[in-house]
Design an enzyme around this catalytic site. Sequence first.
Site, short mmCIF file in Angstrom:
data_model
loop_
_atom_site.label_atom_id
_atom_site.label_comp_id
_atom_site.label_asym_id
_atom_site.label_seq_id
_atom_site.Cartn_x
_atom_site.Cartn_y
_atom_site.Cartn_z
N ARG A 1 46.98 23.60 47.23
CA ARG A 1 46.62 22.61 45.73
C ARG A 1 47.41 21.72 45.62
O ARG A 1 47.18 20.84 44.55
CB ARG A 1 46.82 23.89 44.87
N ARG B 1 44.53 23.71 33.20
CA ARG B 1 44.33 24.16 34.59
C ARG B 1 43.40 22.89 35.10
O ARG B 1 43.74 22.58 36.34
CB ARG B 1 43.76 25.60 34.71
N LYS C 1 34.91 29.69 43.82
CA LYS C 1 35.45 29.73 45.01
C LYS C 1 35.42 31.06 45.50
O LYS C 1 35.17 31.49 46.65
CB LYS C 1 36.81 29.06 45.00
N ARG D 1 41.25 37.18 31.82
CA ARG D 1 42.41 36.65 32.60
C ARG D 1 43.24 35.90 31.48
O ARG D 1 42.74 34.83 30.67
CB ARG D 1 42.22 35.89 33.56
N ARG E 1 34.40 34.24 31.27
CA ARG E 1 34.52 35.34 32.51
C ARG E 1 35.46 36.53 32.07
O ARG E 1 36.32 36.20 31.23
CB ARG E 1 35.41 34.66 33.48
P1 AMP Z 1 43.38 30.78 41.06
O1 AMP Z 1 43.19 32.43 40.58
O2 AMP Z 1 43.36 30.60 42.36
O3 AMP Z 1 42.83 29.89 39.85
O4 AMP Z 1 45.10 30.81 40.75
C1 AMP Z 1 45.62 31.18 39.42
C2 AMP Z 1 46.86 30.71 39.15
O5 AMP Z 1 47.90 30.99 40.34
C3 AMP Z 1 47.09 29.22 39.23
O6 AMP Z 1 46.55 28.61 37.78
C4 AMP Z 1 48.37 28.81 39.51
O7 AMP Z 1 49.25 28.88 38.50
C5 AMP Z 1 48.69 29.78 40.50
N1 AMP Z 1 48.45 29.35 41.85
C6 AMP Z 1 47.45 29.86 42.86
N2 AMP Z 1 47.44 29.14 43.65
C7 AMP Z 1 48.61 28.26 43.68
C8 AMP Z 1 48.85 27.11 44.69
N3 AMP Z 1 48.36 27.19 45.84
N4 AMP Z 1 49.95 26.45 44.22
C9 AMP Z 1 50.47 26.61 42.94
N5 AMP Z 1 50.27 27.66 42.14
C10 AMP Z 1 49.08 28.50 42.51
#
Ligand code: AMP
Length: 216
Positions: A87, A169, A13, A158, A125
């Site tokens: 999400r 996840r 993404k 990360r 990654r």
């Molecule tokens: P990402 O980089 O988008 O994979 O986000 C990393 C982490 O941030 C996720 O695993 C969640 O813990 C949190 N997070 C990001 N976006 C959301 C969302 N829309 N709702 C809830 N938690 C989020």
Amino acid sequence: MRIVLLGAPGAGKGTQCKNIVVEYGLGHLSSGDILRRNRSDGTELGKKAQSYMDAGDLVPDEIIIEMMSEAVEQASAAGFILDGFPRTVTQAVELDKSLADDGAIDAVLNLKIDESVVEARMTGRRSCPKCGAVYHVENLKPQSEGLCDHDGAELVQRPDDTPEVVANRLETYHRQTEPLVDYYRKNGVVFDIKADRDPDEVKACVFEKLQTLVKQ
Ligand code: AMP
């Protein structure tokens, strides 16, 4: 143009968002990036989000909805692409309400990818803590092992890209985020895109879909 990008963690993404932002001049609203910035700045929001993120769980809806409503309000006049938000169906409903006066989402790009590919992508990654550049131990190696090509900073994994957290996840994605595809399909705006191939091929497919919107 207002776009939502959906897809499992590791579907690419972030990479596709960068392409779209450059081509169409949209604001890139990444909930994960905003949360990580808050964490590194030590804000209250960052502290609240920390334990959920490290475990691979979703941060509670009310925190995310408030954070992303602000981001959407401040977004560029040309429009925005939402990356990682919504999400959950609750988040999507709140987003629709907040956009109601101003027109809806124009398109949802749904990046589809096989789970085994996602696991390999995410656990390999590495990213630069200074500039955010992303690498991969097999597929996208930096010129000097372990160091960022742009600023020489030591690359890190990360905390939520370790195998145990990645598994959680993915499970969280299936349970809480996948139902969103049906939510948006009811509005007829979903474009499915095969994402387990070369990023440039995915980019070409994404641009082809978006061109159909631009022409409308
Ligand atoms: P990402 O980089 O988008 O994979 O986000 C990393 C982490 O941030 C996720 O695993 C969640 O813990 C949190 N997070 C990001 N976006 C959301 C969302 N829309 N709702 C809830 N938690 C989020």
